[in-house]
Structure formats: C-alpha cells, structure tokens
Design an enzyme around this catalytic site. Structure first.
Site, PDB file in Angstrom:
ATOM      1  N   ASP A   1       0.837  -1.202   0.000  1.00  0.00           N
ATOM      2  CA  ASP A   1       0.000   0.000   0.000  1.00  0.00           C
ATOM      3  C   ASP A   1       0.876   1.259   0.000  1.00  0.00           C
ATOM      4  O   ASP A   1       0.627   2.216  -0.735  1.00  0.00           O
ATOM      5  CB  ASP A   1      -0.896  -0.053   1.243  1.00  0.00           C
ATOM      6  CG  ASP A   1      -1.910   1.054   1.227  1.00  0.00           C
ATOM      7  OD1 ASP A   1      -2.688   1.106   0.257  1.00  0.00           O
ATOM      8  OD2 ASP A   1      -1.905   1.887   2.162  1.00  0.00           O
TER       9      ASP A   1
ATOM     10  N   LYS B   1       1.402   4.260  -3.006  1.00  0.00           N
ATOM     11  CA  LYS B   1       1.355   5.718  -2.806  1.00  0.00           C
ATOM     12  C   LYS B   1       2.623   6.372  -3.355  1.00  0.00           C
ATOM     13  O   LYS B   1       2.578   7.455  -3.931  1.00  0.00           O
ATOM     14  CB  LYS B   1       1.182   6.043  -1.324  1.00  0.00           C
ATOM     15  CG  LYS B   1      -0.184   5.599  -0.803  1.00  0.00           C
ATOM     16  CD  LYS B   1      -0.306   5.776   0.699  1.00  0.00           C
ATOM     17  CE  LYS B   1      -1.649   5.257   1.178  1.00  0.00           C
ATOM     18  NZ  LYS B   1      -1.749   5.200   2.639  1.00  0.00           N
TER      19      LYS B   1
END
Ligand code: ADP
Ligand code: ASP
Ligand code: MG
Length: 831
Positions: free
Chosen positions: A689, A693
């Site tokens: 995750d 980003k």
C-alpha cells in the site's frame, strides 16, 4: 392601421383593458369560476376578455379530424368524451340554468360530428376543414364564460372573432386587415355596447370569408389584435407561470422570473421558442406603445412581466430559448469565394421553395453558406439548392449541399448584449465545458441575440449549461458515487450536509443521481435526497456499470462527476472511457494511479483530450494536501529532487509504539482491535500500500514508474504469506524475536525504527524499515500521523513538509469532497 381607434373618438376618456386567458387558465369549471372572479373584481371602464380553448381541447379537435380522415369510426368515443367535458363544465357552472347553453353546445357538436363523418368518407383532411374545426374550442369557452358572467348578473356580450376579424394568412404569418376588421367591430359594437365583452381567441376569417385561425398558440396574438382594435390601455396575458422566465421552466427549473422586457427582447424570445407568448403578439402593441403584462392566473397578486418599449440593459442576457426540430443546410465550395450574389441565389431558391430560413451564418472566408431551416422543410430546401446550383455542382465549383438533421437552436437574448464584450465568450465557454458541439453561430447585427445551432440530443444539457453560465442558475452536476463503504458513506453524508450551503453560497448544485456498490446500484432521476442509506437498501437493483453511466449521461445536466470510493481495479478500468465522454472522475482508489502504466497513460490521455478532470488527492495521505502541493510545486516551475515520508498510519502507529516493552505481535493484535489495520493486517505490513502511494507521487512528479520498480521490504515473513488470517495472527509471535533484534540494534546507536518510503534524485524508489536519529522529523510524529517531505530545487536546504492525520473515513472523504469542489471550481462554480 389605427382605424378602429379613429372610429372611437370617446376612447381616450375610457380606460380599456384587454385580458387574455390561456388554456390552463380555463381548464375546467373551477378555473372558469376563478377567472370570472378575477374579472368581476376589476373596475376598468371597458373590459375585453379574450379566451383560449379549455386546456388540451385544440389538440383533441385536431386529433379528432386526423382520426376521422384516417379510419372511419375511431373518432366517435373521443368525440363523446370531448362533448361530455364541455357539457360537464356547463352544468357545473350554470346548474339549473344550463338548458340553453347545453342546447347551443349540442348543436355545435352535432355539426362537428357531421364534418367528422364526412372526413371519414373522403378519407383525407383538407386544410380548410381543419381550420374550421380547430377553432371550436375557443367558440365554446367564450360562450361558456359569457353565459357564466351573465348568470352572475353581469351584462356582457360574447363576440365570435370570426364575425369581425379579417386576416391574410401567408408563409410569413398572419396579417390583419385593420381597415375591414375595425369597421366590422365598430358595427358590432354599435349593437353590443356592454361594458364587458368576451371574445374568442385564435379564430378569424380570411379575405375569402373562410374560417381560419391565427396559428397554434394564436390566442395571445388575438389578445394583442383586440387590444389594438379596442384601443386598450394595457393587454394582460394570463397564463400558468409568473410571467416570462429566463428559460423554459420545464427544462430549467431554476429559471428566474423577469420583471420587465423590451418589445424587442420579447419578440426574440418568442420567435426562438419561448412558448409563453406568441411571437406575433408584440407587433400590434409596438406601434401604439401598448404595455403587455404576462401574469399568473394562479398568483393574481404577482406583478408578472411587463413588456414595453423601455430598454433595460442590465443582464446582459435576459433569457435563453430553444427551438427544436430544425436542420442545418450547408452549401460549400471553393467556387463561392468572392462570387457576388451567391447568398442572394441561395435565399431566392429557398423562398421559391417556400422554405423559411430560421438562421443564417456565413464565414468570412465565404467558403460556405449555412442556414438553419425547419426539419419539416429541410428536404425541400436541400432539393431547391441542389437544383439552383446544379451547374456549379456539376463543374465542381460547389462541392456539396449538405443537410444535417436533428438540430436545435439555442438563443441568448438581451438588449444589454449590444456593445458588451464577453457575452458570446461566456456562452461558448459554458457550452464548451458541458461538451456541447456547436454546428453554426449567428449574431444579429442588433446584437440582441446570439444563436447557436446544436445537435438536438445536446439541447437540454446545453440550455441548462448556458443558463448556469450566465449565473441565472446554479452550476449543476450529476454525481454518481461508487463504493458506499467507510469512505463512500462518509462522503455521501458530507455531501448531503453541505448541499444547502453550496447552493446558497457558491451557486453550486451537486445532485446525487446514482450510488453503486460491488453488487447493486440505485439510479434516481430526481436526485437522491434525504436518507440515502434507506433508499439504497430499498430501491436498488443489480449492478450494471454501463447502465450506471448511461443514467448519469441521460440526466442532461451540464456536468457529470463519478466518485469512485471502491478499491476495485474493474472500476478503474472504466476511468478512461468516462473521461473521454467528458465525465470527471474523483477517487481515493489507488488502482489507477499505481496500476499498470498502459491504463494510467490511457486515463491521462483521455482526460487531456476531453478536458474532463481526473482527481485523486485522497489516494495519498487521505485528506492532507499532498498531491495538490506537489502539483503546485511543479506547475510553478520547481523541480522535485526527492520525496520521502511515512505514508501508512498503521505502520506509523506500530513503530511509534514499538519501544521493546511489548512484543511486536501484540502491538499488531492491538492495532487490529482498534480498527487501525486492514481486516488482514498483512495488507499493511507487506508495504504494498505504501509502495502504491509512492508510485502515485513519483508519477505526479513526472517519473514513469510502476509498482515493480519499487524495492519493497515486506514485514510479513515468507512463511506466513500464504496462511489464513487466523493462522497468520496466531503465528505472528514467530516474528517477535526478529523485530526485537532490529530494535535493539537501532537503540544501540541512539536511533529509532520507522517504515519509510523514499524516491531519490536518481529515481530509485524503495519502501522499508530504516533506522533514524531520534531528532529526525519522521521520529517525532503523533501516533498515526502521515508525513511527506518534498526536497526540491527551491526547497533544498529545508524541505517542504506536509504532515497530519493521514487515515480515517472522515478525513479521507473530506479529501475526496475537496477534489469534487476543485472540479466544480474548474467548471466555473463560484468557490
Ligand atoms: P397558455 O395556455 O396560457 O397560453 P402556454 O402553455 O401557451 O400557456 O405557455 C405557458 C407555458 O410556457 C408555461 O407553462 C411554460 O411551461 C412555458 N414556457 C416556455 N418558455 C418559457 C419562458 N421563457 N417563460 C415562461 N414560460 C415559458
Ligand atoms: N387553443 C389554441 C392552441 O392551442 C390557441 C391558444 O391557446 O393560444 O393553439
Ligand atoms: Mg399560449
């Protein structure tokens, strides 16, 4: 023309008012009573009342004729119905005294039946017969109103306009024979001197003494003609709206009432389709400066719209109209350049073919002449031009005579447009933003009107967009939300709470039209107000993203935005198509920003081509202004050297807490209990995750990068990657020794552990556990805060830092909402 006035020398001392009541004002017995009440309460010296047929009656009469001519007996039932409707009104109004009126009525309907029977025999519908029949509604309603006034004890006369009004009907419209009409009226008046007169609207007689009409909606014109003939001081046109509105209220519900208009403005609006008043109504009024007041039978206290010679240049646009059912005819050829008389030949050919030209436009290159004609006349018009220019077409001087059907004309009207720059720009900007393609443009030299021809499929959207563009109504967006989970639900709640304020303060109307989850969807035509949870539970249907999209597009609102709060790659696959279709996309879903390069490029290209916006601020740092900060740096010419930070609230919390007093596995269990982790904590611990980003930020900074380019240090040991969540949680203790060891090492040099993402100046990207000095910015965050540090050419000694709570449905939804508002501001909303 004022022969009638000349024949009434005493008229200056008397105040005459003509009232015209439209079909809705006399729809049934109750409305007749209301109208009579209005009239009786007024005290003008002479009161002339022109009435239309009861609502829908003219349509019904035309339909009867067509039925009879088409198929023998089908007319009988509707004929009975129509008679019953009129009889019902008579009985309700006149009660015991209905007898003579009913007898009169039955006679008219018997005559009508005879005509219909004859039509059924001949099997066609001659124009004269239609003209004879379609005015019957006016004859009936005038008689009915007259008899009712008489039953109230008023001495009133009923005038069948066909006894006095003589007109010429041509392609150009209807022309009144003022001389003869004035004379006949004077004769009639000598025998009927009553103070109150009820007159039939719509109907007249031609010079050959045949019954005719003034054309559909012609009762307004009747009102103006009788106002002239009676030398009235004012004409009051009573209808079912508060006056002339800035646009057709059925298409633009936000349309505003106009308190005053000049004759010219009213003419232009009426000519270009504002149904509220018939275009020819103004001409008799202009000559004598007769004020026309459009007012509402249902709100008689409202002052209505006053139409006079006076000009008021504020606005600058007073109203917008749409004329449907048109076609564009384009004559194109190199041989037209510099050839005098071409335009004249075009219009002569069209006049010859009895085609009326609605709008003309010619580019200054003279390479083409384009005119807009009525759809019904378009083929005739095309043939006329093909014939007229046959020679030029043959020798190639003219390349084509092209016909585009399904066209509407949008007209912006206002006296204030003259000499005011920027009005056209505003109109075109609004249409451009709503992705309305303009086929042709014309501006009259009076500068009172700018007209654009557009595809009829865009007409409603165009009118709404243009209306919003002139600040006559709010900027309106159709909003579709996908994924009403934590973030989506919070967004829907925030949206509902903010709506009233946005409407008032920013003139922005965000209309929630559709909600979809992974399985079902709710599509609503009027906007999902109130409790969306209940509606979504009760009225939803199976998910179909094609229909979801079509529903939003079908709303005909000027702007569309889809907010994807899902985490689904399938939804992200749709972005490019949506953007290409002009639908803005706002999302906290990282799939597109961090997914395959091909999809990402396609999305970027679609957005660039269509001008629709793709916004995803909430993909990094939730509501924190991370991406907008980065974008501002780049847009202002700065160069990003490196980006570093802590992008996961979960990992931030874990390492802020991890001081050795409690085993690492216990902290993970605790975080999961507090709802800080994903249901499967490995989604956080794997680092993917965070890596996503970082890819999003890298791409924003102009580096082409995918997830594969990021060196990711997963905190999940290989042995536990395939286990079930339960297994993983119960075996997590196996990693404790490893983490304790890493911590001890860091502590030995006075450092701390942090999970950090890093993009360096050479383009290397990594996410993983690092040791940092205790005084480092990343070592001193609040428990779940995110931090992003940009080192740029300008911010090189002292990097730019964005820091704060970077997780949670409320703040993430707020980040998404802010993006929606940025999109709205980009479309002209007053934010
Ligand atoms: P009447 O039967 O009274 O003659 P119409 O139906 O002919 O009434 O005209 C009134 C209707 O015109 C209104 O109900 C409204 O829906 C429509 N309309 C279209 N454009 C406008 C406009 N610009 N301003 C007001 N009304 C309009
Ligand atoms: N009754 C006629 C029509 O419907 C005239 C009018 O109402 O103005 O066209
Ligand atoms: Mg009308």
């Amino acid at each position: 023309m004022s022969s009638a006035a000349q024949q009434q020398p005493d008229s200056s001392s008397r105040r005459t008012i003509v009232h015209k009541f439209g079909g809705t004002s006399v729809a049934d017995a109750e409305r007749f009573r209301h109208v009579a009440g209005l009239l009786l309460a007024r005290d003008e010296d002479e009161q002339i009342t022109v009435v239309s047929a009861m609502k829908g009656v003219t349509d019904a009469l035309i339909e009867l004729c067509e039925l009879a001519a088409r198929s023998r007996n089908d007319w009988r039932d509707p004929w009975h119905e129509l008679r019953a409707r009129h009889r019902g009104a008579v009985v309700s109004l006149l009660g015991e005294d209905s007898g003579p009126t009913l007898e009169w009525l039955d006679e008219r309907f018997e005559k009508l039946a005879e005509i219909l029977a004859a039509l059924a025999v001949i099997g066609e519908l001659p124009r004269e017969v239609l003209d004879r029949v379609q005015g019957l509604g006016e004859v009936c309603s005038a008689r009915l109103l007259g008899d009712y006034l008489k039953s109230k004890g008023e001495d009133c006369a009923v005038l069948d306009a066909r006894d006095v009004l003589v007109v010429d009907r041509s392609d150009l419209g209807v022309e009144v024979d003022w001389e003869v009409s004035g004379q006949r009226l004077a004769d009639w008046r000598a025998k009927n001197p009553q103070r109150r007169v009820v007159v039939t609207g719509f109907v007249a007689r031609d010079r050959q003494n045949r019954l005719t009409t003034l054309g559909r909606n012609g009762s307004d014109y009747s009102g103006a003609i009788f106002a002239a003939l009676f030398n009235a001081a004012e004409l009051h046109i009573w209808t079912d709206v508060d006056g002339v509105l800035s646009a057709d209220p059925r298409v633009v519900p936000e349309a505003v009432q106009l308190s005053a208009l000049s004759y010219d403005e009213a003419c232009e609006l009426a000519y270009f389709g504002a149904k509220v008043v018939h275009p020819q109504t103004m001409s008799p009024a202009i000559e004598r400066g007769l004020p026309i007041i459009i007012r509402n039978t249902f709100h008689p206290e409202h002052p209505g719209t006053r139409i006079t010679a006076e000009r008021d240049v504020s606005g600058p646009v007073k109203g917008l109209t749409l004329s449907p059912d048109l076609a564009v005819l384009n004559l194109e050829g190199t041989g037209l350049i510099g050839v005098p008389g071409t335009a004249e030949r075009v219009f002569a050919a069209l006049r010859e073919a009895r085609v009326s030209v609605v709008m003309i436009s010619q580019g200054s290159s003279e390479h083409s002449i384009c005119c807009v004609v009525r759809a019904a006349e378009s083929l005739r018009a095309q043939t006329a031009l093909l014939n007229a220019f046959a020679h030029e077409l043959n020798i190639g001087q003219i390349q084509r005579v092209q016909l585009t059907e399904g066209v509407s004309v949008l007209a912006a009207v206002g006296d204030g447009m003259a000499g005011q720059p920027g009005v056209a720009a505003r109109l075109f900007e609004s249409l451009g933003r709503a992705r309305v393609n303009i086929l042709a443009i014309a501006q009259g030299s009076s500068e009172r009107n700018i007209s654009v021809a557009i595809d009829s499929a865009d007409a409603t959207k165009a009118l709404r967009a243009a209306h919003a563009g002139f600040w006559l109504s709010p900027q309106t967006f159709a909003v579709g939300v996908i994924g009403p989970g934590n973030v989506g639900a919070a967004l829907l709640d925030q949206l509902r709470a903010a709506q009233p304020q946005l409407l008032v303060k920013a003139n922005l109307d965000l209309r929630l039209r559709a909600i979809a989850s992974s399985k079902k969807m709710l599509l609503d035509g009027r906007g999902i107000g109130g409790d969306w949870r209940a509606s979504f539970g009760a009225d939803s249907e199976a998910l179909d993203l094609d229909r979801f999209t079509a529903h939003l597009v079908g709303s005909h609102l000027p702007h569309l935005v889809i907010v994807d709060c899902s985490a689904s790659p399938i939804v992200a696959d749709r972005y490019a198509d949506w953007l290409a279709a002009g639908i803005h996309v706002v999302t906290p879903n990282k799939q597109a920003g961090a997914g395959p390069s091909a999809r990402y490029e396609a999305i970027r290209e679609a957005a660039a081509a269509s001008g629709a916006r793709f916004r995803y601020e909430a993909t990094v740092g939730a509501g924190l202004p991370v991406i907008s900060t980065l974008r501002d740096l780049i847009d202002t010419g700065d160069a990003v050297l490196s980006v570093e930070g802590i992008f996961s609230g979960t990992l931030a919390w874990l390492f802020n807490k991890f001081d050795g007093s409690v085993p690492f596995s216990q902290l993970v269990t605790e975080a999961r209990g507090l709802g800080y982790t994903e249901p499967d904590p490995r989604d956080d611990l794997s680092g993917t995750d965070v890596a996503r980003k970082l890819v999003i930020l890298a791409r924003e900074a102009g580096r082409s990068m995918t997830l594969d380019d990021v060196a990711v240090e997963s905190l999940v040991p290989a042995a536990l990657r395939e286990a079930s969540v339960e297994d993983f949680m119960s075996r997590l203790g196996e990693v404790d020794a490893l983490f304790a060891d890493k911590l001890a090492k860091a502590k030995a040099t006075g450092q701390v552990l942090r999970y950090v993402a890093k993009l360096d100046a050479e383009g290397r990207a990594s996410v993983g556990l690092v040791e940092l000095p205790k005084e480092h910015a990343f070592a001193n965050l609040r428990l779940t805060d995110n931090i992003v540090q940009f080192t740029t050419r300008r911010y090189c000694d002292n990097p730019l830092i964005v820091q704060g709570p970077g997780a949670g449905p409320e703040v993430t939804a707020a980040g998404v909402f802010a993006d929606v508002l940025r999109v709205a501001a980009g479309q002209g909303a007053n934010l």
